[in-house]
Design a protein around this motif. Sequence first.
Motif, short mmCIF file in Angstrom:
data_model
loop_
_atom_site.label_atom_id
_atom_site.label_comp_id
_atom_site.label_asym_id
_atom_site.label_seq_id
_atom_site.Cartn_x
_atom_site.Cartn_y
_atom_site.Cartn_z
N GLY A 15 59.96 48.89 36.76
CA GLY A 15 59.91 49.71 35.52
C GLY A 15 61.37 50.04 35.20
O GLY A 15 61.90 50.00 34.14
N LEU A 16 62.09 50.21 36.42
CA LEU A 16 63.81 50.68 36.17
C LEU A 16 64.50 49.30 35.69
O LEU A 16 65.23 49.56 34.99
N THR A 17 64.14 48.15 36.13
CA THR A 17 64.81 46.83 35.64
C THR A 17 64.52 46.87 33.99
O THR A 17 65.35 46.68 33.13
N ALA A 18 63.13 47.04 33.85
CA ALA A 18 62.72 46.80 32.22
C ALA A 18 63.77 47.78 31.60
O ALA A 18 64.11 47.77 30.58
N ALA A 19 63.84 49.27 31.94
CA ALA A 19 64.44 50.40 31.42
C ALA A 19 66.03 49.93 31.15
O ALA A 19 66.56 50.12 30.07
N LEU A 20 66.49 49.51 32.25
CA LEU A 20 67.89 49.32 32.36
C LEU A 20 68.17 48.19 31.15
O LEU A 20 69.09 48.16 30.35
N ALA A 21 67.44 47.03 31.19
CA ALA A 21 67.56 45.75 30.27
C ALA A 21 67.47 46.16 28.75
O ALA A 21 67.92 45.99 27.97
N LEU A 22 66.39 47.08 28.57
CA LEU A 22 66.19 47.43 27.07
C LEU A 22 67.27 48.33 26.67
O LEU A 22 67.87 48.21 25.78
N GLN A 23 67.77 49.32 27.63
CA GLN A 23 68.97 50.32 27.42
C GLN A 23 70.23 49.41 26.86
O GLN A 23 70.77 49.83 25.93
N ARG A 24 70.34 48.28 27.72
CA ARG A 24 71.59 47.45 27.66
C ARG A 24 71.43 46.91 26.05
O ARG A 24 72.55 46.42 25.68
N HIS A 299 50.70 41.22 37.55
CA HIS A 299 50.43 40.31 38.37
C HIS A 299 50.56 40.42 39.89
O HIS A 299 51.45 40.29 40.67
N PRO A 300 49.68 41.47 40.44
CA PRO A 300 49.89 41.76 42.04
C PRO A 300 50.14 40.64 43.16
O PRO A 300 48.75 39.89 42.92
N MET A 301 51.01 40.55 43.79
CA MET A 301 50.79 39.28 44.65
C MET A 301 51.15 39.52 46.01
O MET A 301 51.80 40.56 46.52
N THR A 302 50.32 38.76 47.11
CA THR A 302 50.63 38.78 48.36
C THR A 302 52.21 38.43 48.49
O THR A 302 52.68 37.75 47.79
N PRO A 303 52.75 38.92 49.72
CA PRO A 303 54.03 38.68 49.83
C PRO A 303 54.64 37.37 50.37
O PRO A 303 55.74 37.39 51.06
N PHE A 304 53.53 36.34 50.46
CA PHE A 304 53.89 35.16 51.20
C PHE A 304 54.98 34.14 50.60
O PHE A 304 55.22 32.97 51.11
N LEU A 305 55.33 34.57 49.30
CA LEU A 305 56.42 33.67 48.88
C LEU A 305 57.69 34.64 48.33
O LEU A 305 58.70 34.26 47.90
N ALA A 306 57.47 35.81 49.03
CA ALA A 306 58.62 36.82 48.84
C ALA A 306 59.18 36.95 47.31
O ALA A 306 60.28 36.83 47.10
N GLN A 307 58.00 37.01 46.52
CA GLN A 307 58.47 37.09 44.87
C GLN A 307 57.84 38.10 44.23
O GLN A 307 58.12 38.14 42.90
N GLY A 308 57.14 39.32 44.68
CA GLY A 308 56.52 40.11 43.96
C GLY A 308 57.54 41.06 43.18
O GLY A 308 57.54 41.43 42.04
N ALA A 309 58.79 41.57 44.02
CA ALA A 309 59.92 42.20 43.13
C ALA A 309 60.40 41.20 42.28
O ALA A 309 60.89 41.67 41.42
N ALA A 310 60.77 39.93 42.80
CA ALA A 310 61.41 39.03 41.93
C ALA A 310 60.73 38.97 40.59
O ALA A 310 61.55 38.95 39.49
N MET A 311 59.53 38.79 40.65
CA MET A 311 58.59 38.52 39.38
C MET A 311 58.87 39.96 38.54
O MET A 311 59.19 39.66 37.20
N ALA A 312 58.84 40.95 39.08
CA ALA A 312 59.00 42.42 38.29
C ALA A 312 60.35 42.32 37.50
O ALA A 312 60.61 42.72 36.40
N ILE A 313 61.39 42.00 38.40
CA ILE A 313 62.71 42.03 37.79
C ILE A 313 62.78 41.04 36.68
O ILE A 313 63.36 41.29 35.68
N GLU A 314 62.32 39.77 36.86
CA GLU A 314 62.28 38.65 35.83
C GLU A 314 61.69 39.38 34.61
O GLU A 314 62.04 39.10 33.36
N ASP A 315 60.26 39.81 34.89
CA ASP A 315 59.61 40.35 33.64
C ASP A 315 60.40 41.24 32.87
O ASP A 315 60.56 41.37 31.56
N GLY A 316 61.24 42.45 33.52
CA GLY A 316 61.88 43.23 32.88
C GLY A 316 62.89 42.71 32.06
O GLY A 316 63.13 43.25 30.72
#
Length: 389
Positions: A15-24, A299-316
């Motif tokens: 949410g914060l990444t999306a907010a910051l990217a939209l503000q920018r 897209h809630p994901m198990t952490p076995f690729l360590a990509q959950g936060a990364a995907m949320a950041i990409e989405d934002g």
Amino acid sequence: MRDLHALIIGAGIGGLTAALALQRSGYRVSVYEQVARLGEIGAGVTITPNACHVLNHLLGTELVEHICHVPQSGAVKHYRTGETLVDTDRGDLPRQKYGANYCQVHRADLHAALASAVAANDPECIHVDAAFMALAESDSGIAASFTNGQQATGDILIGCDGIRSEVRRNLWGADEPRFTGYIAWRGLVPTAKLDAAYLHPDSAAFAGPGRTFTRYKVRRGELYNFVAFSSRQQWEAESWSERAAIPELLAEFVDFAPEVQAILQAVPADQCFKWGLFDRPPLTQWTKGRATLLGDASHPMTPFLAQGAAMAIEDGMVLARAVSAAADWPEALTRYENARRERGTFVMLQSHVNARRIYSRDPDSLNRNSHRNAESLGLYEYNPLTVSV
Ligand SMILES: Cc1cc2nc3c(=O)[nH]c(=O)nc-3n(C[C@H](O)[C@H](O)[C@H](O)COP(=O)(O)OP(=O)(O)OC[C@H]3O[C@@H](n4cnc5c(N)ncnc54)[C@H](O)[C@@H]3O)c2cc1C
């Protein structure tokens, strides 16, 4: 579109990444977060190059390098002997290859950096103690109501409210998260309490039968973060995470190498949490009308690729670019979902595949050829700043 006002539900990393990217990009944003005080629990998170591009762009490379630790070397080790089975390329190599670092950060440090940047752009942007309850759409906009009686209106609404998303329930009905059978312990240990002889290379994953243990540095190397995975038939605790009983953790990893034992014995009791890992089936659509989903909500994901936060950041980041590229809000949400749903779903499903592989593998035969991670799937090659929207 210049006057577009976005309502964001949830002030997590997504949410914060999306907010910051939209503000920018010049848009007005209001963020609503259910907790009374912003913050993140103590644990580390790996930021792979695909997500690091976004943090560099939004926070500045200097700040990112200040809060994140770049491991100089990494390895997959044999759980019992500690012998190195696979060397992983770290240090400058990921930056040379992908244009951004592979790094690790204390979640609280990343969260605080994003929240400060959002508040610096607009001190009124983040509303706490505001638990989203329901939405209502009209021709002129979308209205959100909150359990505290507050109401908010905007042009679009982005549900960034995590795996238990109330926005998702409003849009797509109730489908309860399922316990995956995997559990995780996460904790932080002051580096000063550990014998330096045990801490090479900088980051390491210990592959054992049905269990793994990963450790890496955060907060400029002052703390070691660890994540230990195992499995259970059921998750009985009411909450999805609970303070861990250290003796249970020690017993679970009793056959692991001395360096693992040393970390587990040094973990402060109030710095260790046990998590049940849950997921939900993939959605075939994220957007309905003026509302869509982002991060674990979509897209809630198990952490076995360590990509959950990364995907949320990409989405934002991609969301903000889709809004900038569009002539109106329907086009913006269509561009966003088209650019993101396939990748989010792919990574979510591959994370399950990786979990099954990790849990069934024989550590004695693991080597560079049989090792798979997010990099071998090509996930680091994605750049959210340039990908087509
Ligand atoms: C053991 C473990 C290890 C992990 N390791 C990694 C890793 O190394 N790398 C990585 O990339 N990912 C990792 N992840 C995944 C990552 O933590 C999540 O995918 C990521 O935090 C999702 O971010 P989000 O913003 O979508 O959701 P969340 O972080 O869940 O944030 C959701 C926010 O919404 C708020 N909220 C919820 N409901 C409401 C409501 N009704 N109204 C208002 N606000 C609401 C919540 O309070 C929260 O602040 C790991 C996960 C686990 C469990």
